[in-house]
Scaffold this active site. Structure first.
Site, mmCIF file in Angstrom:
data_model
loop_
_atom_site.group_PDB
_atom_site.id
_atom_site.type_symbol
_atom_site.label_atom_id
_atom_site.label_comp_id
_atom_site.label_asym_id
_atom_site.label_seq_id
_atom_site.Cartn_x
_atom_site.Cartn_y
_atom_site.Cartn_z
ATOM 1 C CG ASP A 1 -18.606 -20.649 -12.177
ATOM 2 O OD1 ASP A 1 -18.062 -19.916 -11.335
ATOM 3 O OD2 ASP A 1 -17.962 -21.345 -12.997
ATOM 4 C CD GLU B 1 -17.141 -13.879 -11.247
ATOM 5 O OE1 GLU B 1 -17.467 -14.169 -12.412
ATOM 6 O OE2 GLU B 1 -16.986 -14.717 -10.360
ATOM 7 C CG ASP C 1 -11.680 -20.378 -10.239
ATOM 8 O OD1 ASP C 1 -12.614 -20.883 -9.586
ATOM 9 O OD2 ASP C 1 -11.810 -19.954 -11.401
#
Lengths: 667, 667
Positions: B392, B395, B459
């Protein structure tokens, strides 16, 4: 005043003004830039979405000097792109290439410097730390991107605003360094006050001039600006000697006025904006934009007006610079060629005002301007007996319009409010009514103060919200007042009621208090009268309003002296605390209270359900609480009792008018 | 492939590529600009607010030539500011002044030209007409400023996004002129496709190179890009031979998996991201970011994993590049000096992830990168038996961080996702598991395809909304697939449920259909499992999912050929229609359907409550409807029946796999 002083130094130069370093230009930190850009502009009902596609921004690092002319080039071997001609305290930039349409100038900033001005600013009186685009527009329904109303208005059609949106911008600032700066241009411009080291001026044209003003005292600086931009005619006594009731209920307005008078209100004006008839849209009840008395809605209006006049009550109306296409005046203007045209077709440019279209009277055509002043304002309004009117709008001029004098829409847009003010003033002067008839405007730009007798703060939301509600009126009065606009007021009760936001009794009463201690106390029914509380809709609200109107009337002798002062000195009636207390550093940050003249300090309650309110009393005077008579030393913060009916107001203990003020406390 | 060809002309130059005019530079319409700017950057939990204060933008009007080097200056008498070195199909800009930190290049645009790429784009597959900033970030909770969810997320803390926000941007585009262009830089950059005459590249650094690719056919162009950016390892058969169940219910996850299998589902993986334990915040149930198996939540996990393996079911976990300060690995990293530091203090830079803080492992330190790959991923995850994981984030790297190798945060930020992918790939390779263990990422940037075996679409909101819902998955797959990323999938059911937005049975079923016809069919419980429907929470939803998983499994032989093809040619599994139908002009605008390999056309239903769906079948093939067997000629628009359970899928009548497809229709 001294002129700008030029000192060549280290390959660059300094400009100083009475000892202040104003511009510091060096090859490695240039203060001047020119460039080219292509604007993206989208307008929806006076709300503009503007961005720049910047092609070039050239630092003008290299300076050479020839007497009072500075020649600026990108570097030593490059040809000059810009000349700066020094002329006293004025700098005149001249570009060598007509393709250059962007200009930036950096002004030296000091760490603790504070700045004010930029026209009529609604969200921030102190400007430091933010960027302010300067483009006249609708302020937006909601001026806070974090508010639900702003979001809904944006989604409904680009209708939301932001902190800098205003009907009246002006590229002029005052600095705590006791100078002022004005950019003479009507192009889109912006003041960027975010950098700690410099203030950056941006203009989408080479400005005609950058002008400086300096003084030892703020009052003198404000006086200079009022001279530069023009002082309005003295407000007539009738305008501040009682309330002006805003009713738009057709003939029923007269009976409602009588009932309000019967409830004890002091009334010197009845303002019926619906004198031209109504048009109902989804925004609410709006007006029929054909500037002729509507006989059906107001039978026998001329006689009614005359009858009111005998009782000292003026009748006021409404006008704006557009003509609805379904009205008679539109046809008249069309036939005479008085309308602005589309760029790409020989047909009138129509503006969508939300469910109806209008033509734009082309005020750059002398014949059209004369027609509007004489035929519309003169014959239809003044000759009918109107003693004043809301001169609405002025912010919607599209940028892609074709004007008679060939002026580019990008340059005409910001100029329009002042042109609009001049036409109203011309019409009034032609009837010999200057200083007697009062029109009031929300739109403005440089020089509007020369023509417009009275500003109003635009369309507040009917609430206490930070960026849209009652408190914005104070910042608007303070900022615009520094630039020559002596007289300011607002819609008592607020105007914009949308998305379920409606007036409360508490809001109405606090706004009555604010308006009572303002030059003009004028009520408004708002955009949706039927859904909102009106002054005569609640006995407690009416009783409170009546008392406040009597207080307002009782203040008239004091206000008359302030009006005389405004004519003589250019000082506005509502003033920031520091204007008379510049030795007190705490006075500078106050933006929610004002001096009303030198002798009254007014700190309106700007939140719901308060019974007290914090007030800063500046040093250099002793302050007497209007209602209790309690005296406080200056330089103190007090929390004063402030139930409804007792707005926080103080007077100077040494005031020549203290007797009058003491009488008022008994009203 | 031909090189760029330089032709000096009219005081400027042209650059052509295989006959295409690519750059047209003239003194009066320059294509190159350099400048200086100062970025304003604010980051709140991976959402960045970025703007530029541009000091200079210099048009480089004057060009001179010295072999393969072009020297560019502002004008003839000025020194060169930029060199362009031509090297085959690559242009290497070299600035003469290190203070120049802005670069613009205009590429010739044709009127009907279409553009794709720019990384993994969620809102628009066709890029023409808009500007796309390229900066890896949270996509935003809501990516539509007119949506109530976006507004609420913005107000709650800068959490809303816009159409261009993506976890995976990349400065690479493909043009319908059958060339591709790549900007080699990790700086903040933007593609501006708004102008009819040119595409403008903006970079906040002088790029290392601008690279071109050209081919006669799109498939060859995509193949070139996959060679340039790197092809991922072949997806292992287990990953596409059944569903991967996402459950985060601690030990109860196993029983729930058995029940889902008992309901008829084909399952080859169990993904428990909560293998590290939970942390509950206001956003929902989140994970404890200390990458060690949580014995309390998953007792005896090693044995459990081994037991599942004997049944052909892999166990997958979760990791990200941050370490919660209340975990053991944080202390270990801190002691060893593996954490990135603050700029202004010798202490770890902590990032706020919403109610908890984390350190950043400094992957620019070889020792820290090795530690994370070996100690964390190797020992804690692979050695435990994990066959894959969500890798995950990536960013959130702040721009004001101090890194071991001295790289500026502004340049490291965009580079981080690819570095993160490489560390995961390195760990997998060190255990000999390349092509067998599968980690999946949402963050990306240039070159991520070389390391990351599988993208996931980030997401999505749990809805059908235009800019946030299920449909964004298709655009994400199409855009990223053109740049070398062969394998793509999404969270079945969507992820983000906030502000009362929750899953419906219809959404779950449509997403099952989309996932069945995607390389990997993986479910997710979402950020708020307890408030949202789960696969096993509704018998109809479960039954539908089970059937779709069997269909997914049955497709494995076909998908295996696509995986082989991806290794051999670089073609992604999910492809825009025009990739195999470039002679059909109507194929180019389709962005809501995809070819799954050459032989299947999948047009997922992207609206609620539909029983049919419009599909465009491209010319050049005959298309057979999977469920009815009805055949349609190519180049036709059909509205096909599409009740739940019968997603619009067609196969080519001439497919070698048509027998397999016919069998599937009976499942």
């Amino acid at each position: 005043m001294d002129a700008l002083r030029l000192v060549a130094i280290d390959g660059g130069f300094d400009l100083t003004l009475d000892g202040r370093l104003i511009v510091r230009h060096r090859p490695d930190s240039p203060a001047l830039f020119v460039g080219r850009g292509r604007p993206d502009i989208a307008m929806v009902r006076g709300n503009f979405d503007i961005s720049d596609r910047l092609d070039e921004r050239i630092a003008l690092r290299h300076a050479t000097f020839d007497g009072a002319r500075i020649a600026l080039a990108a570097h030593a071997d490059a040809p000059p792109l810009l000349y700066l001609d020094l002329d006293g305290a004025t700098l005149r930039p001249v570009a060598t290439d007509p393709a250059l349409n962007r200009f930036w100038l950096r002004i030296v900033a000091e760490p603790d410097e504070q700045l004010w001005g930029a026209g009529e600013q609604l969200s921030y009186f102190g400007l430091r730390g933010r960027r302010f685009p300067l483009w006249t527009s609708e302020p937006g329904v909601g001026r806070d991107k974090a508010s639900a109303i702003t979001f809904q208005a944006d989604v409904a059609g680009q209708g939301g605003g932001d902190y800098w949106n205003t009907n009246y911008p002006q590229p002029t600032w005052l600095s705590s360094r006791r100078y002022a700066l004005h950019v003479e241009t009507t192009a889109y411009s912006a003041f960027d006050f975010r950098d700690p080291a410099f203030h950056e001026i941006e203009a989408w044209a080479i400005p005609e001039a950058i002008e400086w003003f300096a003084a030892d005292r703020f009052v003198d600086l404000v006086g200079q600006l009022s001279t530069r931009f023009g002082r309005p005619p003295r407000l007539p006594d009738w305008a501040f000697s009682g309330a002006i009731l805003g009713l738009k209920d057709g003939e029923r307005s007269f009976a409602r006025m009588e009932a309000i008078i019967a409830a004890g209100a002091a009334v010197t004006g009845l303002w019926c904006e619906d004198w031209v008839g109504l048009r109902v849209t989804s925004f609410g009840k709006r007006l029929f934009w054909d500037w002729t008395a509507n006989e059906a809605r107001y039978p026998d209006l001329r006689a009614r007006i005359a009858a009111l006049a005998t009782r000292g009550i003026r009748f006021l109306g409404y006008v704006n610079p557009y003509l609805a296409i379904d009205g008679g005046l539109y046809q008249e203007a069309l036939a005479a060629g008085h309308l602005a045209l589309k760029l790409d077709a020989d047909e009138p440019y129509l503006v969508d005002f939300g469910e109806f279209d209008c033509g734009i009277v082309d005020f750059t055509s002398p014949a059209a301007a004369d027609w509007f002043a004489e035929r519309v304002i003169g014959q239809e309004m003044l000759d009918l007996g109107l003693a004043g009117w809301m001169a609405d709008f002025g912010e919607y001029l599209p940028t892609d319009v074709r004007l008679a004098n060939g002026l580019d829409g990008m340059l005409a847009h910001n100029a329009w409010p002042t042109i609009w003010a001049e036409i109203n003033a011309r019409a009034v002067a032609a009837r010999g009514q200057t200083g007697e008839a009062v029109f009031f405007m929300r739109a403005g730009f440089t020089g509007v103060s020369r023509y417009c007798p009275l500003l109003w703060a635009g369309d507040q939301s009917v609430d206490f919200s930070r960026h849209d509600g009652i408190g914005t009126v104070i910042r608007a009065a303070l900022s615009s007042g520094l630039l020559g606009n002596a007289y300011h007021h607002s819609d008592l009760g607020g105007y914009t009621s949308l998305f379920g936001n409606v007036r409360t009794p508490g809001l109405m009463m606090r706004w009555s208090e604010l308006s009572a201690f303002s030059p003009v106390m004028r009520s408004h029914e708002g955009n949706r009268p039927d859904e909102n509380l009106q002054l005569d809709g609640d006995p407690q609200v009416l009783d409170h309003f009546a008392r406040m109107s009597r207080i307002h009337a009782a203040l008239a002798p004091y206000v008359a002296t302030l009006c005389d002062e405004a004519v003589a000195t250019g000082l506005p009636l509502q003033r920031p605390l520091f204007l008379h207390h510049e030795a007190d550093p705490n006075a500078f940050a106050v933006d929610d209270a004002f001096l009303y003249g030198r002798d009254l300090l007014v700190a309106p309650v700007l939140e719901a359900d308060r019974i007290d309110w914090p007030v800063y009393l500046p040093a250099g005077a002793e302050w007497v609480h209007l209602w209790s008579g309690e005296a406080f030393g200056g330089g103190t913060r007090v929390t004063i009792g402030a139930t409804l009916g007792a707005p926080p107001v103080f007077f100077r203990a040494d005031s020549a008018m203290r007797g009058l003020f003491a009488e008022i406390s008994d009203l």
